[in-house]
Design a protein around this motif. Structure first.
Motif, PDB file in Angstrom:
ATOM      1  N   THR A 194       0.833  -1.201   0.000  1.00  0.00           N
ATOM      2  CA  THR A 194       0.000   0.000   0.000  1.00  0.00           C
ATOM      3  C   THR A 194       0.868   1.252   0.000  1.00  0.00           C
ATOM      4  OG1 THR A 194      -1.691  -1.182   1.259  1.00  0.00           O
ATOM      5  CG2 THR A 194      -1.853   1.205   1.209  1.00  0.00           C
ATOM      6  N   GLY A 195       1.939   1.222   0.797  1.00  0.00           N
ATOM      7  CA  GLY A 195       2.853   2.358   0.817  1.00  0.00           C
ATOM      8  C   GLY A 195       3.556   2.556  -0.511  1.00  0.00           C
ATOM      9  N   ALA A 196       3.851   1.454  -1.207  1.00  0.00           N
ATOM     10  CA  ALA A 196       4.477   1.572  -2.518  1.00  0.00           C
ATOM     11  C   ALA A 196       3.539   2.248  -3.510  1.00  0.00           C
ATOM     12  CB  ALA A 196       4.871   0.185  -3.038  1.00  0.00           C
ATOM     13  N   VAL A 197       2.255   1.913  -3.451  1.00  0.00           N
ATOM     14  CA  VAL A 197       1.284   2.599  -4.305  1.00  0.00           C
ATOM     15  C   VAL A 197       1.260   4.095  -3.983  1.00  0.00           C
ATOM     16  CG1 VAL A 197      -1.159   2.816  -4.910  1.00  0.00           C
ATOM     17  CG2 VAL A 197      -0.143   0.556  -4.641  1.00  0.00           C
ATOM     18  N   ALA A 198       1.265   4.418  -2.688  1.00  0.00           N
ATOM     19  CA  ALA A 198       1.239   5.819  -2.276  1.00  0.00           C
ATOM     20  C   ALA A 198       2.495   6.554  -2.717  1.00  0.00           C
ATOM     21  CB  ALA A 198       1.085   5.923  -0.759  1.00  0.00           C
ATOM     22  N   LEU A 199       3.660   5.900  -2.598  1.00  0.00           N
ATOM     23  CA  LEU A 199       4.903   6.546  -3.019  1.00  0.00           C
ATOM     24  C   LEU A 199       4.927   6.729  -4.526  1.00  0.00           C
ATOM     25  CD1 LEU A 199       7.688   7.638  -2.392  1.00  0.00           C
ATOM     26  CD2 LEU A 199       8.580   5.297  -2.497  1.00  0.00           C
ATOM     27  N   GLY A 200       4.518   5.692  -5.261  1.00  0.00           N
ATOM     28  CA  GLY A 200       4.458   5.828  -6.713  1.00  0.00           C
ATOM     29  C   GLY A 200       3.485   6.911  -7.132  1.00  0.00           C
ATOM     30  N   GLN A 201       2.366   6.993  -6.426  1.00  0.00           N
ATOM     31  CA  GLN A 201       1.383   8.037  -6.710  1.00  0.00           C
ATOM     32  C   GLN A 201       1.955   9.412  -6.396  1.00  0.00           C
ATOM     33  OE1 GLN A 201      -2.699   7.287  -5.419  1.00  0.00           O
ATOM     34  NE2 GLN A 201      -2.787   9.336  -4.553  1.00  0.00           N
ATOM     35  N   ALA A 202       2.682   9.526  -5.284  1.00  0.00           N
ATOM     36  CA  ALA A 202       3.261  10.810  -4.901  1.00  0.00           C
ATOM     37  C   ALA A 202       4.286  11.284  -5.927  1.00  0.00           C
ATOM     38  CB  ALA A 202       3.904  10.696  -3.525  1.00  0.00           C
ATOM     39  N   LEU A 203       5.174  10.392  -6.332  1.00  0.00           N
ATOM     40  CA  LEU A 203       6.170  10.763  -7.333  1.00  0.00           C
ATOM     41  C   LEU A 203       5.504  11.117  -8.651  1.00  0.00           C
ATOM     42  CD1 LEU A 203       8.840   8.002  -6.578  1.00  0.00           C
ATOM     43  CD2 LEU A 203       8.899  10.410  -5.900  1.00  0.00           C
ATOM     44  N   ALA A 204       4.480  10.349  -9.007  1.00  0.00           N
ATOM     45  CA  ALA A 204       3.784  10.598 -10.271  1.00  0.00           C
ATOM     46  C   ALA A 204       3.057  11.939 -10.250  1.00  0.00           C
ATOM     47  CB  ALA A 204       2.797   9.468 -10.553  1.00  0.00           C
ATOM     48  N   VAL A 205       2.422  12.255  -9.117  1.00  0.00           N
ATOM     49  CA  VAL A 205       1.729  13.537  -8.996  1.00  0.00           C
ATOM     50  C   VAL A 205       2.713  14.692  -9.177  1.00  0.00           C
ATOM     51  CG1 VAL A 205       0.628  15.061  -7.319  1.00  0.00           C
ATOM     52  CG2 VAL A 205      -0.216  12.737  -7.613  1.00  0.00           C
ATOM     53  N   THR A 206       3.896  14.575  -8.576  1.00  0.00           N
ATOM     54  CA  THR A 206       4.902  15.630  -8.689  1.00  0.00           C
ATOM     55  C   THR A 206       5.387  15.789 -10.120  1.00  0.00           C
ATOM     56  OG1 THR A 206       5.640  15.157  -6.438  1.00  0.00           O
ATOM     57  CG2 THR A 206       7.122  16.438  -7.814  1.00  0.00           C
ATOM     58  N   VAL A 207       5.786  14.682 -10.729  1.00  0.00           N
ATOM     59  CA  VAL A 207       6.329  14.749 -12.095  1.00  0.00           C
ATOM     60  C   VAL A 207       5.255  15.161 -13.083  1.00  0.00           C
ATOM     61  CG1 VAL A 207       7.411  13.414 -13.933  1.00  0.00           C
ATOM     62  CG2 VAL A 207       8.103  13.042 -11.557  1.00  0.00           C
ATOM     63  N   ALA A 208       4.055  14.578 -12.946  1.00  0.00           N
ATOM     64  CA  ALA A 208       2.969  14.931 -13.864  1.00  0.00           C
ATOM     65  C   ALA A 208       2.588  16.399 -13.729  1.00  0.00           C
ATOM     66  CB  ALA A 208       1.755  14.039 -13.611  1.00  0.00           C
ATOM     67  N   GLY A 209       2.583  16.922 -12.502  1.00  0.00           N
ATOM     68  CA  GLY A 209       2.280  18.329 -12.300  1.00  0.00           C
ATOM     69  C   GLY A 209       3.278  19.230 -12.993  1.00  0.00           C
ATOM     70  N   GLN A 210       4.560  18.877 -12.903  1.00  0.00           N
ATOM     71  CA  GLN A 210       5.594  19.660 -13.584  1.00  0.00           C
ATOM     72  C   GLN A 210       5.439  19.575 -15.104  1.00  0.00           C
ATOM     73  OE1 GLN A 210       7.798  21.699 -12.192  1.00  0.00           O
ATOM     74  NE2 GLN A 210       7.044  21.218 -10.142  1.00  0.00           N
ATOM     75  N   LEU A 211       5.143  18.392 -15.611  1.00  0.00           N
ATOM     76  CA  LEU A 211       4.954  18.241 -17.055  1.00  0.00           C
ATOM     77  C   LEU A 211       3.755  19.042 -17.550  1.00  0.00           C
ATOM     78  CD1 LEU A 211       5.648  14.398 -17.485  1.00  0.00           C
ATOM     79  CD2 LEU A 211       7.144  16.303 -18.137  1.00  0.00           C
ATOM     80  N   GLU A 212       2.680  19.044 -16.770  1.00  0.00           N
ATOM     81  CA  GLU A 212       1.492  19.800 -17.168  1.00  0.00           C
ATOM     82  C   GLU A 212       1.766  21.301 -17.149  1.00  0.00           C
ATOM     83  OE1 GLU A 212      -1.203  18.760 -18.419  1.00  0.00           O
ATOM     84  OE2 GLU A 212      -1.169  16.609 -17.997  1.00  0.00           O
ATOM     85  N   ASP A 213       2.556  21.772 -16.189  1.00  0.00           N
ATOM     86  CA  ASP A 213       2.873  23.197 -16.116  1.00  0.00           C
ATOM     87  C   ASP A 213       3.817  23.637 -17.236  1.00  0.00           C
ATOM     88  OD1 ASP A 213       1.285  23.729 -13.944  1.00  0.00           O
ATOM     89  OD2 ASP A 213       2.904  23.667 -12.460  1.00  0.00           O
ATOM     90  N   ARG A 214       4.741  22.759 -17.620  1.00  0.00           N
ATOM     91  CA  ARG A 214       5.807  23.153 -18.537  1.00  0.00           C
ATOM     92  C   ARG A 214       5.535  22.796 -19.990  1.00  0.00           C
ATOM     93  NH1 ARG A 214      10.723  24.059 -15.644  1.00  0.00           N
ATOM     94  NH2 ARG A 214      10.460  23.664 -13.404  1.00  0.00           N
TER      95      ARG A 214
END
Length: 438
Positions: A368-388
């Motif tokens: 469950t924590g791995a899903v949360a960590l993968g989700q957290a990293l994905a949210v960060t990277v995806a947010g940067q990609l959407e902004d840039r």
């Protein structure tokens, strides 16, 4: 030769399932398991906030800052904090009991969520948001793993364990249908802060109700008595668990990448309310596939099913970035969701053969924590990609995460083989008493 296993001491309420183990596993038989409903209903209520947390943070912080990058970073801190602390919570639950961990946890989580809401509305600096996000993530109640551990006690040695894993996946995905829809409706229709406030309230009420079900929680130390003997070592020492963690990191990249990218896509076309609908379609596909997984009498080994299912997930996730319309994105999202469920169900099923009972809650929380960590990293990277970059660039994250995880699964697939009962599961992970077999 007859088995020489000595029956473990059981309480009246901890008796195993009463349905015949020779019958074909099915949901009806599973739900007739004695005592199951006493933890299923409060467990479902306590799970709802988990699916609301990330999207509620993203929508609130994006509203107050105007940046998906900042919103993604705040949500990522929560996810990373949960990924780091969840396994320790699972270990404490195995050692001291689920109730002892839940009671203080839900109180801390509710208070932290309300503090994060107040800081965001007050335009507090980013470091202050991060400071509140850390305890909010660290204290997320791990109700799903706790319910799975209770099933493990009730169904010990039963072919219904695979059905229970599928049922729990469906339950999780139902929360991911309802949670984002509810959070989005609250944040867009009432107030941007309404999602987090509701999440905090549901966590407190649902968590306390679940903690009250003392009679169905696993015995302290697990049925194999590992803790009592002082021989317990983290489930992370099991090689197969480490491989599954990588697989679940990839699954988390799908959840996180889609949450941010769907929000950005629907806002770019002037229909922000469709965000919850599109994410609900994705989660509905996951839920339907999970139902099918539990209803099928599988002949293929779970390791093989995981590889095939994960390959399908990587393939479908790789097409998300090219979607240019709502119908296309909905269709692809449905397919991706239908590929996520088999991977999750099979991963949790493999834990039963890889990890001793006294460490399973911890093992489930690592996943469950791995899903949360993968989700957290994905949210960060995806947010940067959407902004840039262009609208929809964040969909590259699910593609990258699943392809990389698939490569690791293929390379290390031999480590997913269950160890024979009666032998050491992994170096340093307790041991089982020798069992004589026919």
């Amino acid at each position: 030769m007859a088995s020489t296993v000595t029956p473990s001491k059981k309480s009246p309420e901890a008796a195993p399932h009463t349905a015949s183990s020779s019958a074909r596993p099915g949901y009806g038989q599973l739900l007739r398991t004695r005592g199951a409903w006493t933890f299923l209903l409060p467990g479902f209520a306590a799970r709802q906030p988990f699916a609301m947390l990330t999207i509620s943070i993203v929508l609130l912080v994006q509203h107050t800052t105007g940046s998906y990058g900042v919103a993604g970073a705040a949500a990522a801190v929560t996810g990373v904090s949960m990924a780091v602390f969840a396994p320790y919570g699972g270990r404490l639950a195995d050692r001291y009991g689920q109730r002892a961990v839940l009671l203080p946890g839900v109180i801390v989580h509710a208070a932290s969520g309300l503090a994060l809401t107040a800081l965001a509305l007050a335009d507090a600096p980013l470091w202050a948001l991060f400071a509140a996000a850390v305890p909010a993530g660290a204290s997320v109640p791990q109700v799903g793993p706790m319910v799975r551990a209770r099933w493990g006690v009730r169904l010990k040695g039963s072919p219904l364990m695979s059905t229970a894993a599928a049922f729990e996946s469906v339950t999780d995905e139902l929360t991911f249908v309802l949670g984002p829809l509810l959070a989005t409706a609250l944040c867009t229709g009432i107030d941007p802060a309404a999602g987090l406030v509701t999440e905090a309230a549901l966590t407190l009420v649902g968590g306390l109700l679940f903690a009250a079900q003392k009679r169905t929680q696993p015995e302290v130390g697990g049925a194999d008595g590992a803790h009592a003997r002082g021989g317990h070592v983290s489930a992370l020492r099991v090689p197969g668990v480490r491989v599954l963690i990588v697989a679940f990191l990839g699954i988390g990249s799908v959840f996180g990448g889609m949450q941010v990218s769907l929000a950005a896509f629907t806002e770019s076309i002037g229909e922000p309310g469709l965000n919850g609908v599109l994410y609900g379609v994705f989660a509905a596909g996951n839920m339907l596939a999970g139902l099918a997984c539990g209803a099928i009498a599988w002949k293929a080994a779970p390791q093989r099913r995981l590889l095939i299912g994960y390959a399908a997930l990587a393939l479908t996730a790789s097409g998300l970035w090219a979607a240019q319309s709502v119908p296309t994105l909905a269709g692809l999202g449905l397919l991706v969701g239908m590929c996520v469920a088999p991977a999750i169900v099979t991963g949790y099923t493999l834990v039963e053969g890889l990890v001793p009972a006294g460490a399973r809650t911890e093992a489930f929380t690592w996943l469950t924590g791995a899903v949360a960590l993968g989700q957290a990293l994905a949210v960060t990277v995806a947010g940067q990609l959407e902004d840039r970059f262009w609208d929809g660039a964040g969909f590259l994250v699910p593609m990258g995460g699943t392809v990389l995880a698939l490569a690791v699964l293929v390379a290390l697939r031999s480590r997913l083989a269950a160890r024979p009962r009666g032998r050491t599961v992994a170096r340093g992970v307790g041991h089982r008493e020798p069992v004589a077999v026919d």
